[in-house]
Design a protein around this motif. Sequence first.
Motif, PDB file in Angstrom:
ATOM      1  N   LEU A 256      16.947 -27.549  42.294  1.00  0.00           N
ATOM      2  CA  LEU A 256      18.529 -27.327  42.145  1.00  0.00           C
ATOM      3  C   LEU A 256      18.951 -25.927  42.176  1.00  0.00           C
ATOM      4  CD1 LEU A 256      18.944 -29.561  38.865  1.00  0.00           C
ATOM      5  CD2 LEU A 256      19.784 -30.138  41.111  1.00  0.00           C
ATOM      6  N   ASP A 257      17.850 -25.068  42.700  1.00  0.00           N
ATOM      7  CA  ASP A 257      18.194 -23.460  43.022  1.00  0.00           C
ATOM      8  C   ASP A 257      19.249 -23.280  43.690  1.00  0.00           C
ATOM      9  OD1 ASP A 257      16.837 -22.545  40.666  1.00  0.00           O
ATOM     10  OD2 ASP A 257      15.199 -22.007  42.232  1.00  0.00           O
ATOM     11  N   PRO A 258      19.432 -24.310  45.036  1.00  0.00           N
ATOM     12  CA  PRO A 258      20.522 -23.980  45.956  1.00  0.00           C
ATOM     13  C   PRO A 258      22.012 -23.932  45.265  1.00  0.00           C
ATOM     14  CG  PRO A 258      18.955 -25.509  46.844  1.00  0.00           C
ATOM     15  CD  PRO A 258      18.764 -25.194  45.504  1.00  0.00           C
ATOM     16  N   LEU A 259      22.180 -25.113  44.266  1.00  0.00           N
ATOM     17  CA  LEU A 259      23.454 -25.124  43.491  1.00  0.00           C
ATOM     18  C   LEU A 259      23.573 -24.135  42.243  1.00  0.00           C
ATOM     19  CD1 LEU A 259      23.477 -29.014  43.060  1.00  0.00           C
ATOM     20  CD2 LEU A 259      24.924 -27.582  44.780  1.00  0.00           C
ATOM     21  N   ARG A 260      22.406 -23.774  41.705  1.00  0.00           N
ATOM     22  CA  ARG A 260      22.362 -22.899  40.527  1.00  0.00           C
ATOM     23  C   ARG A 260      22.903 -21.532  41.211  1.00  0.00           C
ATOM     24  NH1 ARG A 260      17.640 -23.503  39.178  1.00  0.00           N
ATOM     25  NH2 ARG A 260      18.171 -25.144  37.611  1.00  0.00           N
ATOM     26  N   LEU A 261      22.496 -21.084  42.451  1.00  0.00           N
ATOM     27  CA  LEU A 261      22.829 -20.020  42.943  1.00  0.00           C
ATOM     28  C   LEU A 261      24.334 -19.789  43.107  1.00  0.00           C
ATOM     29  CD1 LEU A 261      20.482 -19.316  45.982  1.00  0.00           C
ATOM     30  CD2 LEU A 261      20.768 -17.656  44.376  1.00  0.00           C
ATOM     31  N   LEU A 262      25.084 -21.050  43.371  1.00  0.00           N
ATOM     32  CA  LEU A 262      26.452 -21.037  43.591  1.00  0.00           C
ATOM     33  C   LEU A 262      27.281 -20.556  42.397  1.00  0.00           C
ATOM     34  CD1 LEU A 262      28.999 -21.538  45.182  1.00  0.00           C
ATOM     35  CD2 LEU A 262      28.628 -23.868  44.816  1.00  0.00           C
ATOM     36  N   TRP A 263      26.624 -21.544  41.249  1.00  0.00           N
ATOM     37  CA  TRP A 263      27.193 -20.882  39.787  1.00  0.00           C
ATOM     38  C   TRP A 263      27.035 -19.526  39.331  1.00  0.00           C
ATOM     39  CZ3 TRP A 263      30.847 -22.490  36.662  1.00  0.00           C
ATOM     40  CH2 TRP A 263      30.706 -22.280  35.494  1.00  0.00           C
ATOM     41  N   VAL A 264      25.683 -18.904  39.562  1.00  0.00           N
ATOM     42  CA  VAL A 264      25.322 -17.670  39.074  1.00  0.00           C
ATOM     43  C   VAL A 264      26.125 -16.665  39.657  1.00  0.00           C
ATOM     44  CG1 VAL A 264      23.373 -16.181  38.574  1.00  0.00           C
ATOM     45  CG2 VAL A 264      23.134 -18.700  38.151  1.00  0.00           C
ATOM     46  N   HIS A 265      26.116 -16.705  41.133  1.00  0.00           N
ATOM     47  CA  HIS A 265      26.884 -15.799  41.721  1.00  0.00           C
ATOM     48  C   HIS A 265      28.250 -16.198  42.208  1.00  0.00           C
ATOM     49  CE1 HIS A 265      22.918 -13.285  41.790  1.00  0.00           C
ATOM     50  NE2 HIS A 265      22.591 -14.580  42.219  1.00  0.00           N
ATOM     51  N   ARG A 266      29.060 -16.875  41.626  1.00  0.00           N
ATOM     52  CA  ARG A 266      30.265 -17.368  41.933  1.00  0.00           C
ATOM     53  C   ARG A 266      31.262 -16.298  42.094  1.00  0.00           C
ATOM     54  NH1 ARG A 266      29.431 -18.493  36.591  1.00  0.00           N
ATOM     55  NH2 ARG A 266      30.788 -18.013  35.059  1.00  0.00           N
ATOM     56  N   PHE A 267      31.284 -15.280  41.378  1.00  0.00           N
ATOM     57  CA  PHE A 267      32.233 -14.319  41.484  1.00  0.00           C
ATOM     58  C   PHE A 267      31.915 -13.489  42.780  1.00  0.00           C
ATOM     59  CE2 PHE A 267      32.042 -14.905  36.937  1.00  0.00           C
ATOM     60  CZ  PHE A 267      33.461 -15.417  36.882  1.00  0.00           C
ATOM     61  N   LEU A 268      30.619 -13.151  43.094  1.00  0.00           N
ATOM     62  CA  LEU A 268      30.426 -12.389  44.020  1.00  0.00           C
ATOM     63  C   LEU A 268      30.306 -13.041  45.277  1.00  0.00           C
ATOM     64  CD1 LEU A 268      28.798 -10.144  45.705  1.00  0.00           C
ATOM     65  CD2 LEU A 268      26.456 -11.124  45.069  1.00  0.00           C
ATOM     66  N   ILE A 269      30.169 -14.429  45.440  1.00  0.00           N
ATOM     67  CA  ILE A 269      30.412 -15.085  46.614  1.00  0.00           C
ATOM     68  C   ILE A 269      31.832 -15.315  46.762  1.00  0.00           C
ATOM     69  CG2 ILE A 269      30.104 -17.725  47.416  1.00  0.00           C
ATOM     70  CD1 ILE A 269      27.674 -17.910  45.999  1.00  0.00           C
ATOM     71  N   ARG A 270      32.857 -15.408  45.940  1.00  0.00           N
ATOM     72  CA  ARG A 270      34.188 -15.424  46.083  1.00  0.00           C
ATOM     73  C   ARG A 270      34.719 -14.145  46.774  1.00  0.00           C
ATOM     74  NH1 ARG A 270      38.068 -15.540  40.952  1.00  0.00           N
ATOM     75  NH2 ARG A 270      37.344 -13.337  40.928  1.00  0.00           N
ATOM     76  N   GLN A 271      34.228 -13.000  46.340  1.00  0.00           N
ATOM     77  CA  GLN A 271      34.385 -11.706  46.814  1.00  0.00           C
ATOM     78  C   GLN A 271      33.960 -11.889  48.608  1.00  0.00           C
ATOM     79  OE1 GLN A 271      32.723  -8.934  44.338  1.00  0.00           O
ATOM     80  NE2 GLN A 271      34.341  -9.128  42.982  1.00  0.00           N
TER      81      GLN A 271
END
Length: 275
Positions: A11-26
Motif C-alpha cells: 500500500l506504500d504507492p497510495l500512502r505516498l500520495l496521501w503523506v506528500h499530498r501538499f508537495l505533490i500538489r505544488q
Amino acid sequence: MQLSQTIPKPLDPLRLLWVHRFLIRQLVERELTFKFKRSRGGLLWLVLQPLLLLAGYTLVFGVILKSRWGSTGTGSSAEFALIMFAGLIFFNFFSAVVSVAPGLIVHNKPYVQKMVFPLEVLSWSTLLSALINGFVSLLIWVVFSVAIRGYVPFSLAWLPLIVIPFAMFALGCCWFLAAAGVFHPDIEHLIPMLMLMLMLLSPLFFPVTAIPEHLRFLFDFNPLAYVLEQARQVMIYGSAPDFGILAAGWVVGLLFAWLGLVSFVRNRDGFADAV
C-alpha cells in the motif's frame, strides 16, 4: 515520508500520495504552469490541444479518408472521430507518463542531491499532470458526444473503475523507467519508438474484431488493448464493462505500482553517483 531501502509495503504507492499530498500538489501546479509559461494562451492550451487534436483527426480520418468504424463501414465521420478520440484519451495519457519517465530523475538533478527530498513523488506528479490533461480531453469528448449523439451514456459512471487501475499501472511503469533511465540513458531514446509500435498494435483506429484471427494474439499481450475496449464499452456502447477483465486490471495495476516502487527504492542510492 522517506521510504527506507527495505522492500516497500503493497500500500506504500497510495500512502505516498496521501503523506506528500501538499508537495505533490505544488509539483503538479509547477509542472502545468511551467509548461505554458512562455505562451500567451497559458493554461488555455490544456483545452486547445485536445480540441485541435480532435479536429485534426476528424478532418484526416473522417473527411479526407472517409474512415468508418468496424467492418460494416456504417456511421458518420463525426461518429468515427468520437470513437477514435475516446481511445486516444487513454493512449495519450499513458504516452505522456511513459515518455517522460526515463528522464525524470536526470532532468530533476537538484532534487537528487537533497537527501530529504522524496524522489518517489516525482512519478506521482507526472501521473497527476497527465490525468489532468486526460480529464480535460474527456470533458471535450463529453461535449462532442452531446453535439453528435445528443446524449452521454449513463454507463460513463463506470469509467473511474477503468481509469484508476490503468493509472496505477502507468505509475508503476513510470517508477520502473525512471530508475532504469538513470543507469541506461538509451532508454530515453528507445521509448518513443516503442510508443509508436504500441500505438500501431493498439485498437485505436480500428476495433479488435477487424483484425484477422491469426494476428489477434499480438493484441492479447497488449494491456492497452483491454483498456481501450473496456473504455469504449462504457463511453460509446453504453454498457457495463467486463467485470472479469476489470478485476484482472485492478490486480495487475496495483501489482505493477508496487513492483515499480520496489524497483525505484532499491536503486535510489545509486542515483546521485549516476547523474
